[in-house]
Design a protein around this motif. Structure first.
Motif, PDB file in Angstrom:
ATOM      1  N   SER A   1      14.703 -20.780-104.491  1.00 41.72           N
ATOM      2  CA  SER A   1      14.312 -22.324-104.254  1.00 41.72           C
ATOM      3  C   SER A   1      14.642 -22.377-101.979  1.00 41.72           C
ATOM      4  O   SER A   1      13.497 -23.698-102.171  1.00 41.72           O
TER       5      SER A   1
ATOM      6  N   GLY B   1      11.188 -22.351-100.572  1.00 39.23           N
ATOM      7  CA  GLY B   1      10.094 -23.360-100.093  1.00 39.23           C
ATOM      8  C   GLY B   1      10.957 -24.273 -99.314  1.00 39.23           C
ATOM      9  O   GLY B   1      10.229 -24.800 -99.005  1.00 39.23           O
ATOM     10  N   ALA B   2      12.127 -24.033 -98.369  1.00 39.16           N
ATOM     11  CA  ALA B   2      12.881 -25.344 -97.876  1.00 39.16           C
ATOM     12  C   ALA B   2      12.492 -25.983 -96.244  1.00 39.16           C
ATOM     13  O   ALA B   2      12.443 -26.987 -96.883  1.00 39.16           O
ATOM     14  N   GLY B   3      11.352 -24.989 -96.171  1.00 41.38           N
ATOM     15  CA  GLY B   3      10.715 -25.123 -94.992  1.00 41.38           C
ATOM     16  C   GLY B   3       9.495 -25.638 -94.388  1.00 41.38           C
ATOM     17  O   GLY B   3       8.656 -25.412 -93.799  1.00 41.38           O
ATOM     18  N   GLY B   4       8.894 -25.884 -96.577  1.00 43.15           N
ATOM     19  CA  GLY B   4       7.752 -26.132 -97.053  1.00 43.15           C
ATOM     20  C   GLY B   4       7.200 -25.242 -96.181  1.00 43.15           C
ATOM     21  O   GLY B   4       7.053 -24.013 -97.402  1.00 43.15           O
ATOM     22  N   GLU B   5       6.038 -24.661 -95.401  1.00 45.08           N
ATOM     23  CA  GLU B   5       5.523 -23.659 -95.634  1.00 45.08           C
ATOM     24  C   GLU B   5       6.445 -22.528 -94.533  1.00 45.08           C
ATOM     25  O   GLU B   5       5.277 -21.312 -94.183  1.00 45.08           O
ATOM     26  N   THR B   6       6.703 -22.966 -93.866  1.00 51.12           N
ATOM     27  CA  THR B   6       7.186 -21.757 -92.799  1.00 51.12           C
ATOM     28  C   THR B   6       8.578 -21.536 -93.383  1.00 51.12           C
ATOM     29  O   THR B   6       9.711 -22.365 -94.583  1.00 51.12           O
TER      30      THR B   6
ATOM     31  N   LEU C   1      16.157 -19.601 -85.320  1.00 50.54           N
ATOM     32  CA  LEU C   1      14.977 -18.832 -85.848  1.00 50.54           C
ATOM     33  C   LEU C   1      13.540 -18.364 -84.917  1.00 50.54           C
ATOM     34  O   LEU C   1      13.831 -17.970 -85.490  1.00 50.54           O
TER      35      LEU C   1
END
Lengths: 319, 414
Positions: free
Chosen positions: A271, A274-279, A54
C-alpha cells in the motif's frame, strides 16, 4: 607407480604451475565475491536510501557515507530542502523522515499482524503436520496410502488456481477479513506433512515398541518419545513456515486485503507504493522494506545452522 | 463412541465459527466502495466526502475499502460472483469489465452527464450510453526548464507551438552551448503511451465510427508514419534521448535532474517535481500541434456500479454524490494531481495547484485516451518495440507501422 607419476610435477614446482593448481580456487573465490557483491549491494542501498530525504535519493542514490547528525527534510515553511543542501559526493545527510512516516502509517499494527499470522500458522503446522505425518507413517488404516497420495497431489496444484475457490469458500463460511480466515486455510500444508512422514519413517520402530511395552498409549508415545527426537525435521518445518508466512502476499491479499486493520507487513508495504499519489516516496517505501526485512534477517542469523540443515534435510531450497 | 463425540465437537466448532461473524439484521443498507489507496491527503478527502454522503443519507452506510493490488482483489471478487457495489475502473480495463457483464449501464442514472469532458465520457461510453461517470483524469503537457531557456536566450514554449517550433527550439538549445554537458533538449521515451500523442497530433485516430480499432490503417497510415519520422529524427539527431540513455528511471526524473530541458509528462509530474526537485525552475504549456492539429493523451479512472447489485439506487446515489458538480468542485479544491472530470471545475483546480496546471486543463478540450482493445497486448508490444527500433535508427518508420498494423489486423480477425 601411479603415485610416482603424480609426485613428479610437484617435484619440479614452478610459479606458473603453482598458479595453475591454485587457479580454480582463486576463480571460485572471485566468483563467490562477485555473487556476494551482487546480493549485498542492493540491500546496502535499501538501508542507506531509507535514511535519506526524498530529493537526496533522486539526486544521489549512490551516496553511501552518512555524515553525522540527522536533519529535517523540510524547512520551516514546510518546503522540501534541495538535494544540494544534503549531499556532496559520496556523503549524505541522514534523515529519519522515512521511518517517521512509515510508523505514522500504521506500520506497528502491520508488524503485529505479521507476527500473529506467522506464529499462529507455524504452531498449527507443527502440531497438525506432525500428527498427520505420524499417522501416515505409522498407523494402519484403510485408505492410508490413498490419502497420502491425495495430500502429495495437492503439491502439484499451482497456488494461483486455488485463490478464487478459497475466496468463495471463506466467504461462504463468513470468515473473510478475520484472523481465523487467514490462519485456518494455511494451518496445514502438504509439504510439511510429507516432510514429517518421511522423517518419522526413518525412526526405528523399536523405540515405539519399547514405549508400548511400558504401557504408553499412542499419543503418549508420540508426544513423549517421537516428537522430542524429531527436532531436525521440526526445525526445518518451523523455518520454512515462518519464512513463507512472513513473505506471504497473495493469501493475505485475498483474505484480509479489504480490512486495513488486519493487513500484514507485505500488504502494508504494497500500500505504501501508492502513498504519494503519483509520486513514489522512496524513503518511506524503503524504510518499510528495511523494517520488514530485519526480523527475517535476525531469524536467519539465529538459525543459520538449522537453515542449512533444514535445506539439506528436506532436499528443497524452501517452499 | 469416542469417534462420534469428536464429530459432534467438530460440528459445534464449525457452527460457532460461522455464527461468530454472522450478520445482524439491520435497518440501514450497506454498500461497499472499493478502490486503490492514493496519497494520504487524497484518501482522507475521499473518506470525508463519503462521510458527508452518509450524513445526507441516513439510511445508507458506505464501507470504503482501499486495497493494495486493487485489480487482483477486484478480479477475484468478480470471479467469485460477489463483488462490491461501487468500484474504480481504469480506462484500459473498462471494456473488458463491460464484456464480462460486471458493470451496470449508467445512462439514465448519472446526474448531468453533459458536464463531463466529452473525450472522457467517450472512454466510458458504449454506443453513446455513459456507463460509468469519470472520477478524475490526467493529461500530457510539455514541461520546460526555465533556467535553460533563459540561459540560451530563447522564448519559453507556448500553446501556439507546432512541431517545427519544438524542433527549432531543440536545435537552438543544442547549438547555444549553454546546456550542461550530457543534457539533451528533449526527454522522450519510446513508450507508446507518450508516442501516441504525436500520432494524434498528426491526425491519427484509434477508432472509427463503428468502434473498430483503426490504428495506422488507410488515412491513419500517413499520420502514423509522419509521427514516427518526426520523433525518430529528434532522437537520431541527438535532440531527444530516452530516460534510460540519461540514466534516469523515467523522463520526469531526467527532467528534474536537469538532464533534459523539456519533456512531456502528465499531471503526476507536478507534485513529483515539487517534492523531489524543489530547486528546479520549470513551467508547462500545451503539447505542440502537429500537421493534424492539437493533440494530447488522457489517463483516467471512473466510478462504476456493479451489475449484480442488490442496492442499485443507493449505489448511484453515492456515485452521483462523488461526481456531480459539487463532487467535482470538492476534488478540484483539494488540488490533487489528477483533475476533476467536469469542465466547469477546471478553474478551481488551477487555483489550487497554481499556473502550471493551466496546460493540463487546456488539454482536456482535445485529449484522447490511448486505449487499445482488450487482448491487444501483442499489438502494444509490437508497436512499442518498433518505435524503439525506429528511434535507434534500426528500422524504417513505414516498416514499423506496417508491421504493427499487420499484428492489429491479425488480432482483430481472431
Amino acid at each position: 607407480m601411479s603415485a610416482v607419476t603424480l609426485e613428479q610435477p610437484v617435484g619440479q614446482t614452478s610459479s606458473a604451475s603453482k598458479f595453475i593448481r591454485r587457479a580454480p580456487g582463486i576463480l571460485g573465490l572471485l566468483f563467490l565475491a562477485i555473487v556476494a557483491v551482487v546480493e549485498i549491494v542492493p540491500f546496502v542501498f535499501t538501508v542507506v536510501n531509507s535514511a535519506k530525504c526524498l530529493p537526496a535519493i533522486n539526486a544521489a542514490p549512490w551516496a553511501f557515507i552518512p555524515s553525522s547528525g540527522f536533519i529535517d527534510c523540510r524547512n520551516e515553511e514546510g518546503r522540501p530542502l534541495p538535494a544540494s543542501a544534503m549531499t556532496s559526493g559520496a556523503t549524505f545527510q541522514p534523515s529519519l523522515e522515512g521511518y517517521q512516516m512509515v510508523i505514522a502509517r500504521d506500520l506497528p499494527r502491520w508488524f503485529m499482524n505479521s507476527v500473529i499470522f506467522a506464529a499462529a500458522v507455524t504452531i498449527c503446522r507443527i502440531l497438525i503436520d506432525s500428527l498427520a505425518g505420524y499417522s501416515l507413517a505409522r498407523l494402519k488404516f484403510p485408505g492410508n496410502r490413498l490419502i497420502f497420495f491425495i495430500i502429495l497431489g495437492t503439491l502439484m496444484i499451482p497456488g494461483v488456481v486455488l485463490i478464487v475457490p478459497r475466496f468463495i469458500l471463506l466467504k461462504q463460511l463468513g470468515i473473510l477479513n478475520t484472523y481465523q480466515g487467514l490462519i485456518i486455510p494455511l494451518a496445514a500444508d502438504a509439504f510439511g506433512i510429507f516432510l514429517m512422514k518421511q522423517f518419522f519413517e526413518s525412526i526405528p520402530r523399536e523405540l515405539e515398541e519399547a514405549a508400548e511395552v511400558d504401557g504408553a498409549s499412542r499419543l503418549t508415545t508420540f508426544f513423549r518419545i517421537i516428537l522430542p527426537i524429531s527436532t531436525p525435521a521440526l526445525t526445518a518445518l518451523t523455518i520454512f513456515s515462518i519464512q513463507g508466512m512472513w513473505n506471504n502476499f497473495m493469501d493475505a491479499l485475498i483474505i484480509v486485503g479489504t480490512n486495513p486493520s488486519l493487513w500484514t507487513l507485505t500488504l502494508g508495504l504494497s500500500s505504501l507504493q501508492g502513498a504519494g499519489g503519483e509520486t513514489l516516496i522512496w524513503n518511506l517505501f524503503l524504510a518499510g522494506a528495511v523494517i520488514t526485512t530485519i526480523p527475517m534477517a535476525i531469524v536467519f542469523f539465529a538459525f543459520q545452522r538449522y537453515f542449512v540443515e533444514g535445506v539439506s534435510y528436506s532436499g528443497l531450497a524452501g517452499q | 463412541m469416542r469417534r462420534s463425540r469428536f464429530a459432534v465437537f467438530s460440528m459445534a466448532a464449525l457452527t460457532a465459527l460461522a455464527l461468530s461473524t454472522g450478520v445482524l439484521a439491520q435497518d440501514t443498507v450497506t454498500i461497499t466502495l472499493m478502490g486503490h489507496g492514493s496519497s494520504t491527503a487524497e484518501d482522507d478527502a475521499l473518506n470525508a466526502s463519503v462521510l458527508a454522503f452518509e450524513e445526507a443519507n441516513p439510511g445508507i452506510d458506505v464501507d470504503v475499502q482501499l486495497v493494495p493490488d486493487f485489480d487482483t482483489v477486484l478480479q477475484t471478487a468478480f470471479a467469485s460472483g460477489d463483488y462490491p457495489e461501487v468500484f474504480y475502473t481504469g480506462q484500459s480495463l473498462f471494456r473488458q469489465y463491460v464484456d464480462a457483464g460486471v458493470i451496470a449501464n449508467g445512462s439514465g442514472y448519472i446526474e448531468s452527464p453533459e458536464g463531463f469532458y466529452p473525450a472522457l465520457a467517450a472512454v466510458y461510453s458504449i454506443d453513446g450510453e455513459l456507463y460509468c461517470p469519470p472520477k478524475d483524469f490526467s493529461n500530457l503537457a510539455l514541461e520546460y526548464n526555465t533556467d535553460y531557456f533563459d540561459a540560451a536566450g530563447l522564448e519559453y514554449p507556448n500553446a501556439d507551438w507546432t512541431w517545427d517550433d519544438l524542433r527549432a527550439a531543440a536545435e537552438a538549445l543544442a547549438a547555444s552551448g549553454t546546456l550542461p554537458e550530457g543534457t539533451v533538449p528533449f526527454g522522450l521515451n519510446p513508450d507508446i503511451d507518450r508516442w501516441f500523442a504525436f500520432y494524434v497530433q498528426a491526425g491519427g485516430t484509434f477508432y472509427d465510427e463503428e468502434g473498430n480499432f483503426v490504428f495506422g490503417e488507410d488515412a491513419n497510415h500517413d499520420a502514423a508514419v509522419s509521427a514516427l519520422d518526426f520523433t525518430a529524427m529528434l532522437t537520431q539527431d541527438g535532440l531527444a534521448a530516452s530516460s534510460s540513455d540519461l540514466s534516469a528511471g523515467w523522463p520526469g526524473e531526467a527532467f528534474g535532474q536537469g538532464k533534459a530541458a523539456m519533456t512531456m509528462e502528465g499531471n503526476w509530474i507536478i507534485s513529483y517535481l515539487n517534492d523531489t526537485f524543489p530547486d528546479v525552475n520549470w513551467g508547462t504549456t500545451e503539447l505542440p500541434a502537429g500537421p493534424g492539429g492539437e493533440g494530447t493523451l488522457t489517463f483516467s479512472e471512473a466510478y462504476c456500479v456493479g451489475a449484480d447489485n442488490e442496492h442499485p439506487e443507493e449505489s448511484w446515489a453515492l456515485v452521483n454524490f462523488l461526481t456531480n458538480e459539487a463532487g467535482a468542485e470538492r476534488v478540484a479544491a483539494e488540488g490533487f494531481g489528477p483533475m476533476p472530470s467536469r469542465e466547469a471545475s477546471g478553474a478551481s483546480w488551477i487555483e489550487a495547484v497554481g499556473p502550471v496546471g493551466e496546460a493540463f486543463v487546456a488539454g482536456g478540450a482535445y485529449a484522447v485516451a490511448p486505449v487499445t482493445p482488450a487482448g491487444f497486448g501483442e499489438f502494444r508490444d509490437a508497436l512499442g518495440n518498433g518505435v524503439g527500433a525506429a528511434f535507434r535508427g534500426e528500422e524504417d518508420s513505414v516498416d514499423v507501422i506496417d508491421e504493427a498494423v499487420e499484428v492489429s489486423q491479425e488480432l482483430k480477425a481472431e
